[in-house]
Design an enzyme around this catalytic site. Structure first.
Site, PDB file in Angstrom:
ATOM      1  N   THR A   1      -6.250  -1.581   6.630  1.00  0.00           N
ATOM      2  CA  THR A   1      -6.106  -3.029   6.564  1.00  0.00           C
ATOM      3  C   THR A   1      -7.414  -3.679   6.126  1.00  0.00           C
ATOM      4  O   THR A   1      -7.415  -4.751   5.547  1.00  0.00           O
ATOM      5  CB  THR A   1      -5.663  -3.599   7.921  1.00  0.00           C
ATOM      6  OG1 THR A   1      -6.417  -2.970   8.945  1.00  0.00           O
ATOM      7  CG2 THR A   1      -4.188  -3.351   8.153  1.00  0.00           C
TER       8      THR A   1
ATOM      9  N   ARG B   1       6.412  -8.138   2.066  1.00  0.00           N
ATOM     10  CA  ARG B   1       7.263  -7.698   3.184  1.00  0.00           C
ATOM     11  C   ARG B   1       7.915  -8.899   3.856  1.00  0.00           C
ATOM     12  O   ARG B   1       9.092  -8.870   4.200  1.00  0.00           O
ATOM     13  CB  ARG B   1       6.465  -6.897   4.218  1.00  0.00           C
ATOM     14  CG  ARG B   1       7.292  -6.611   5.490  1.00  0.00           C
ATOM     15  CD  ARG B   1       6.627  -5.626   6.430  1.00  0.00           C
ATOM     16  NE  ARG B   1       6.503  -4.333   5.800  1.00  0.00           N
ATOM     17  CZ  ARG B   1       5.407  -3.583   5.847  1.00  0.00           C
ATOM     18  NH1 ARG B   1       4.351  -4.012   6.499  1.00  0.00           N
ATOM     19  NH2 ARG B   1       5.375  -2.429   5.246  1.00  0.00           N
TER      20      ARG B   1
ATOM     21  N   LYS C   1       0.826  -1.211   0.000  1.00  0.00           N
ATOM     22  CA  LYS C   1       0.000   0.000   0.000  1.00  0.00           C
ATOM     23  C   LYS C   1       0.866   1.269   0.000  1.00  0.00           C
ATOM     24  O   LYS C   1       0.646   2.168  -0.809  1.00  0.00           O
ATOM     25  CB  LYS C   1      -0.957  -0.013   1.202  1.00  0.00           C
ATOM     26  CG  LYS C   1      -1.946  -1.186   1.144  1.00  0.00           C
ATOM     27  CD  LYS C   1      -2.942  -1.166   2.290  1.00  0.00           C
ATOM     28  CE  LYS C   1      -2.312  -1.411   3.641  1.00  0.00           C
ATOM     29  NZ  LYS C   1      -1.710  -2.756   3.780  1.00  0.00           N
ATOM     30  N   THR C   2       1.858   1.308   0.900  1.00  0.00           N
ATOM     31  CA  THR C   2       2.741   2.479   0.951  1.00  0.00           C
ATOM     32  C   THR C   2       3.497   2.625  -0.367  1.00  0.00           C
ATOM     33  O   THR C   2       3.643   3.734  -0.906  1.00  0.00           O
ATOM     34  CB  THR C   2       3.753   2.332   2.105  1.00  0.00           C
ATOM     35  OG1 THR C   2       3.032   2.036   3.301  1.00  0.00           O
ATOM     36  CG2 THR C   2       4.563   3.593   2.292  1.00  0.00           C
TER      37      THR C   2
ATOM     38  N   ASP D   1      -1.748   6.644   6.115  1.00  0.00           N
ATOM     39  CA  ASP D   1      -1.703   5.220   6.427  1.00  0.00           C
ATOM     40  C   ASP D   1      -2.651   4.965   7.596  1.00  0.00           C
ATOM     41  O   ASP D   1      -2.884   5.862   8.403  1.00  0.00           O
ATOM     42  CB  ASP D   1      -0.265   4.852   6.815  1.00  0.00           C
ATOM     43  CG  ASP D   1      -0.008   3.354   6.685  1.00  0.00           C
ATOM     44  OD1 ASP D   1      -0.897   2.627   6.193  1.00  0.00           O
ATOM     45  OD2 ASP D   1       1.090   2.914   7.068  1.00  0.00           O
TER      46      ASP D   1
END
Ligand code: ADP
Length: 333
Positions: A158, A217, A64-65, A109
């Protein structure tokens, strides 16, 4: 914690900075989201306006980031980063919004964790590029409108279900990010090993990809542990070094980590397979309900280890088998 996609050290943040693709075409997987975003950005650029507000929804670590940064890069705009927990008063948000320059991309975020009064200010800002500032107190108080520079909000959450409807409705586009396939994750770690100059066998990359819970990640994190292991034990990142390193860090063949297994063990060992409510489960595991619901469950459901029923979470026969136990037969129920 190696297995928590949400926990991040400073060192990891630095690593991640180096590993982030900066253009949409370098972003691996999420084909649909990618083509939708391409269309959205191209249309805005043709009409010379700021792109619509974008909501990115999905478990932690899925990009997302990275996508927010790509949106800024692709539209050649500066990026300002903030987060829901940092915006606890309307004033916090007013300060961020009033400092925006024309066309800027504002990334918030964990936008579902923003405070209520700020949320309401954001509605107006998203719709009209304007906010109302309260001046004075008591009966003499008035509001003064403040014009904002046009901007694009990129919100990340989320789970989009955590957002109040009026906020969700004000995003022109919502991207639901999915877990990555093993092939896609293999492409992610292949790229990362190139960027970080890690000599890794294709089989090692494939092993890492299979055990990364569908999450880039985690894949990048495991890649670094495999690199460390290979460095210390001599040689490069081979399949056997990868397997040994992953075992050392408690990541099993299915990519289930300590917390995943703990949830299954409690569900089966203590509650006979369920159904168990989220609250009871989170207390038994000693983990926040939000983590269970947005990190652990989506993965276990997708892998077919648990199902959600109206009465709670239930372990599937696959989960029983995974823990090496016999599922109760129909006669036992
Ligand atoms: P989120 O904001 O959803 O928690 P991030 O954008 O911080 O996730 O991504 C976590 C890490 O995974 C970053 O290092 C990023 O470079 C990498 N990553 C995520 N998605 C992709 C992708 N599609 N292709 C390549 N790398 C990715």
């Amino acid at each position: 914690d190696i297995v928590d996609p949400a926990a991040q050290s400073d060192q990891e943040l630095q690593f991640e900075g180096a590993l982030r693709p900066s253009r949409l075409e370098e972003f691996i997987g999420q084909e649909k989201v990618r083509s939708q975003l391409t269309l959205l950005l191209s249309a805005a650029s043709l009409e010379n306006r700021t792109p619509d507000h974008i909501l990115l929804a999905g478990p932690p670590g899925l990009g997302k980031t990275t996508l927010a940064m790509i949106v800024a890069e692709e539209s050649r705009s500066p990026l300002r980063m903030s987060s829901g927990p940092a915006i606890q008063h309307a004033g916090d948000l007013a300060a961020v919004l009033s400092a925006l320059t024309p066309g800027e991309v504002l990334f918030i975020d964990e936008i579902h964790r923003m405070a209520r009064p700020a949320e309401e200010m954001l509605y107006l800002a998203m719709e009209d590029f304007r906010i109302d500032i309260m001046v004075g107190k008591g009966p003499g108080a008035t509001t003064v409108p403040l014009e904002l520079a046009p901007f694009t909000l990129v919100g990340a959450t989320t789970r989009s279900g955590l957002l109040p409807n009026p906020l969700r409705d004000r995003f022109g586009f919502t991207a639901n990010l999915e877990f990555y396939s093993p092939d896609e994750l293999q492409a992610v770690v292949r790229r990362s090993s190139r960027v970080l100059n890690i000599d890794a066998d294709e089989q090692a990359l494939s092993e890492i990809a299979k055990r990364s819970r569908g999450t880039p990640r985690i894949a990048n994190r495991l890649l670094r542990r495999v690199r460390d292991y290979s460095l210390v034990h001599g040689g490069h990142a081979t399949l056997s070094n990868a397997q040994a390193a992953l075992e050392l860090y408690d990541v099993d063949d299915w990519g289930l980590d300590r917390l995943d297994r703990q949830v299954l063990e409690i569900l089966i060992g203590r509650f006979g397979g369920g159904p168990v409510g989220l609250g009871t489960l989170s207390v038994s595991v000693g983990e926040e309900a939000e983590t269970i619901e947005s990190v652990v469950e989506p993965f276990l459901v997708r892998q077919g280890f648990i199902v959600r029923s109206p009465r709670g979470r239930m372990a599937t026969p696959m989960a029983w088998a995974h823990l090496g136990r016999d599922a109760p037969g129909l006669n036992d129920l």
